[in-house]
Design an enzyme around this catalytic site. Structure first.
Site, mmCIF file in Angstrom:
data_model
loop_
_atom_site.group_PDB
_atom_site.id
_atom_site.type_symbol
_atom_site.label_atom_id
_atom_site.label_comp_id
_atom_site.label_asym_id
_atom_site.label_seq_id
_atom_site.Cartn_x
_atom_site.Cartn_y
_atom_site.Cartn_z
ATOM 1 N N LYS A 107 0.836 -1.201 0.000
ATOM 2 C CA LYS A 107 0.000 0.000 0.000
ATOM 3 C C LYS A 107 0.869 1.248 0.000
ATOM 4 C CE LYS A 107 -3.802 2.197 2.558
ATOM 5 N NZ LYS A 107 -4.716 2.089 3.716
ATOM 6 N N SER B 265 -9.347 3.039 2.653
ATOM 7 C CA SER B 265 -8.293 3.596 1.822
ATOM 8 C C SER B 265 -7.370 2.531 1.206
ATOM 9 C CB SER B 265 -7.445 4.574 2.649
ATOM 10 O OG SER B 265 -6.770 3.903 3.706
ATOM 11 N N SER C 197 -10.283 1.232 6.878
ATOM 12 C CA SER C 197 -9.571 1.177 5.596
ATOM 13 C C SER C 197 -9.134 -0.212 5.165
ATOM 14 C CB SER C 197 -8.353 2.106 5.635
ATOM 15 O OG SER C 197 -8.761 3.447 5.646
#
Length: 487
Positions: free
Chosen positions: A96, A171, A195
Site C-alpha cells: 500500500k 483507503s 480502511s
C-alpha cells in the site's frame, strides 16, 4: 508428449494460467516444492497486471520487469541450492502506498510526495522481505489515506472490478482490487476508520483489522492505537498466512504484543456449538441502506447452522462519533502539520478540514475524548462477557458511483462529514477490538457486501476461526469478477 489430447507444453500453460486465483497457501507450497518456479510466478502476475491494471488502476507504481525477473531468478537459485525458504519465498507483493518501501516511490497519494523515494522500509515490509516476498510496486490509496474512496491527484481513481463505474472503497482500495483481479496473491493495508474492512467489503475479499500492537509499526506516535496495519487476501486461511509473517513483537514498537506470529499457522477449523453472537444491524445508532441489511441478515442462519446462538443486540456506543472525530483530527494535525504549513494548496479539501479540526482542539478536548474512549471500551468489554462475538455490517452503504467523493446522505439523513458513512467501522476502531470483513453476498445488482465480525480483546485468532467457518459454509469468497464484461 500428449496427455489426454493435450501436449505437455499446453498442460503447463494451463497450469500456469490458473495462478491468478490460486490460494496463497497453495502457491507457497507449489513454490517450495518447485512445482512452479519464482520466475514463472512473476511472469504470470506481471502479465496479469499488464492486462487488467489499465482497467482498474490498482497498482500505479510498478518496478521494471527485468529487475523483478532478476530477483525471481535469484529466488529460484536459492531453492536450487537447497536453502530453506521463507513462507512467502518468491511471492510478488505490492505494498500500500502509505507504507515506506526502500528504493520504491512512496507518494502517500499526495502531489507533495509524487517523486518521493524512501531509503527505509516500514517494519512489516522488512518482515515480508525476510519471508522471501519480492516487492513489485505500490497499491493505490486516497491522499494520506483520508476517506473510504480511493482516488488522488497523483494517480487518479481506482475502480471496482465488479462494476467499473463504482468505487472500490478505501483507503486500502488498490490492495483490495489487486486481490479481486488476481493481480497479486496477498496484500497489505492499514485501518484507521475502516480502511482494511471497507474496501474488502466492496471488492469481495477479506480484510482483517488486528488488535493494536499485533503487527508492530515504526510510527512517530507509537502509543496511538487508532491506526493499525493488517493483512488482506481472498480467503481467511491466506489472511492467517500473511498474519504469521506480519505479526510478532518488536522492541521498536512499545505497544507490540508478545505472542509470536507463527501462532496464526494453527488450524482454523473448530466447533462453534454453543457460541453466542450479538447480531446488530446498525449498532443502535447509524443509518444503513436497506439492501446492506438485507444481504447481511440473510447470513444469520449460516451462523445458526454452525451451532451458534444469535441474539439481537449491541453495546452502548453512545459518544463514539465525537471520540473518533476528535482523536482522528488530533492525529491528522500532529502527523501533517508541516505539510499543511508548507503545501496547503496541494492538499485535498477533506485533508485540510481534518487538519484544521485538529489544530483547533485544546488539550482538554483530547483528554476528554481519551476518557470517553476508556468508558466506551469498558461498556463494550462488559457486553462481550455475555457474547463471544459481535456481528454487524461493515459499511452502511453498498459500493457507490466512482464519481462521488463521499456519501452525503443515507436514507434521506445527511452525513455531516466525509467519514460519517463509515461509522459502523470507526465505532469498532474506538474499542481496539479485532474485527474482520468477510464476504457475505451480493446486492441484486451484483455488488459485493461484507459482514463484520468483532471479537473480544486480543482474541484475533478466534475472529479468524469464525470467519473461516462462515467462509467455508457460504463460498462467497470464491466468486470472481468478470472484468471483461464489466469494462
Amino acid at each position: 508428449m500428449m496427455v489426454g489430447g493435450v501436449t505437455g507444453g499446453e498442460a503447463r500453460t494451463q497450469e500456469l494460467n490458473s495462478l491468478d486465483f490460486v490460494d496463497a497457501n497453495i502457491l507457497a507450497r507449489m513454490l517450495r516444492s518447485r512445482e512452479v518456479t519464482a520466475v514463472e510466478v512473476m511472469e504470470f502476475f506481471l502479465d496479469q497486471i499488464e492486462r487488467l491494471n489499465p482497467l482498474v488502476n490498482a497498482i500505479p507504481t510498478l518496478r521494471p520487469r527485468h529487475e523483478l525477473l532478476t530477483e525471481a531468478r535469484n529466488a529460484d537459485s536459492l531453492l536450487n541450492k537447497g536453502q530453506v525458504p521463507g513462507l512467502l519465498h518468491g511471492f510478488p507483493f505490492a505494498v500500500k502506498d502509505l507504507a515506506l518501501t526502500s528504493g520504491i516511490r512512496t507518494t502517500f497519494g499526495s502531489p507533495i510526495y509524487k517523486n518521493f523515494v524512501p531509503e527505509t522500509d516500514e517494519l512489516f515490509v522488512e518482515r515480508l522481505k525476510k519471508a522471501g516476498a519480492i516487492i513489485i510496486g505500490k497499491t493505490n490509496t486516497p491522499e494520506f489515506g483520508a476517506g473510504s474512496q480511493t482516488y488522488n491527484e497523483v494517480f487518479g481513481v481506482t475502480r471496482n472490478p465488479y462494476d467499473l463505474s463504482k468505487t472500490c472503497g478505501g483507503s486500502s482500495g488498490g490492495a483490495a482490487v489487486a486481490l479481486a483481479c488476481g493481480m497479486v496473491p496477498l496484500a497489505d493495508g492499514s485501518d484507521l476508520g475502516g480502511s482494511l474492512r471497507n474496501p474488502a467489503s466492496f471488492c469481495n475479499v477479506v480484510g482483517f483489522r488486528p488488535s493494536p500492537g499485533r503487527i508492530p509499526r515504526l510510527a512517530a506516535r507509537a502509543w496511538n492505537t487508532l491506526p493499525v496495519q493488517g493483512p488482506m487476501a481472498r480467503t481467511v486461511p491466506d489472511v492467517a498466512l500473511l498474519m504469521s509473517v506480519m505479526a510478532g513483537p518488536d522492541f521498536r514498537d512499545p505497544i507490540s504484543l508478545l505472542e509470536p506470529g507463527d501462532g496464526f499457522l494453527s488450524p482454523l477449523a473448530r466447533d462453534f456449538q454453543g457460541t453466542t453472537i450479538a447480531w446488530s444491524e446498525n449498532l443502535g445508532l447509524y443509518n444503513v441502506e436497506p439492501v446492506v441489511n438485507e444481504v447481511c441478515n440473510a447470513s444469520r442462519s449460516t451462523f445458526e447452522d454452525l451451532g451458534c446462538r444469535t441474539e439481537n443486540g449491541e453495546p452502548d456506543f453512545s459518544g463514539a462519533d465525537k471520540i473518533f472525530q476528535t482523536l482522528r483530527a488530533a492525529s491528522y494535525a500532529s502527523n501533517l502539520r508541516d505539510e499543511y504549513k508548507q503545501h496547503q494548496g496541494l492538499l485535498k479539501d477533506t485533508v485540510v478540514w481534518n487538519i484544521e479540526q485538529g489544530l483547533n482542539l485544546t488539550s482538554r478536548d483530547i483528554a476528554e475524548a481519551e476518557a470517553r474512549r476508556t468508558e466506551l471500551y469498558r461498556r463494550v468489554a462488559s457486553f462481550l462477557e455475555k457474547y463471544d462475538f459481535l456481528v454487524l455490517p461493515v459499511s452502511q452503504v453498498a459500493p457507490f458511483s466512482v464519481e462521488i467523493d463521499w456519501i452525503r446522505e443515507i436514507n434521506g439523513i445527511p452525513m455531516e462529514t466525509y467519514i460519517d458513512w463509515m461509522a459502523t467501522c470507526y465505532a469498532i476502531t474506538c474499542t481496539g477490538l479485532p474485527a474482520i470483513s468477510v464476504p457475505c453476498g451480493f446486492t441484486p445488482d451484483g455488488l459485493p457486501i461484507g459482514l463484520q465480525i468483532v471479537g473480544r480483546r486480543h482474541r484475533d485468532f478466534e475472529v479468524l476461526q469464525l470467519a473461516y467457518a462462515f467462509e467455508q459454509a457460504t463460498g462467497y469468497a470464491r466468486q470472481q469478477p468478470d472484468i471483461a464484461q464489466n469494462a
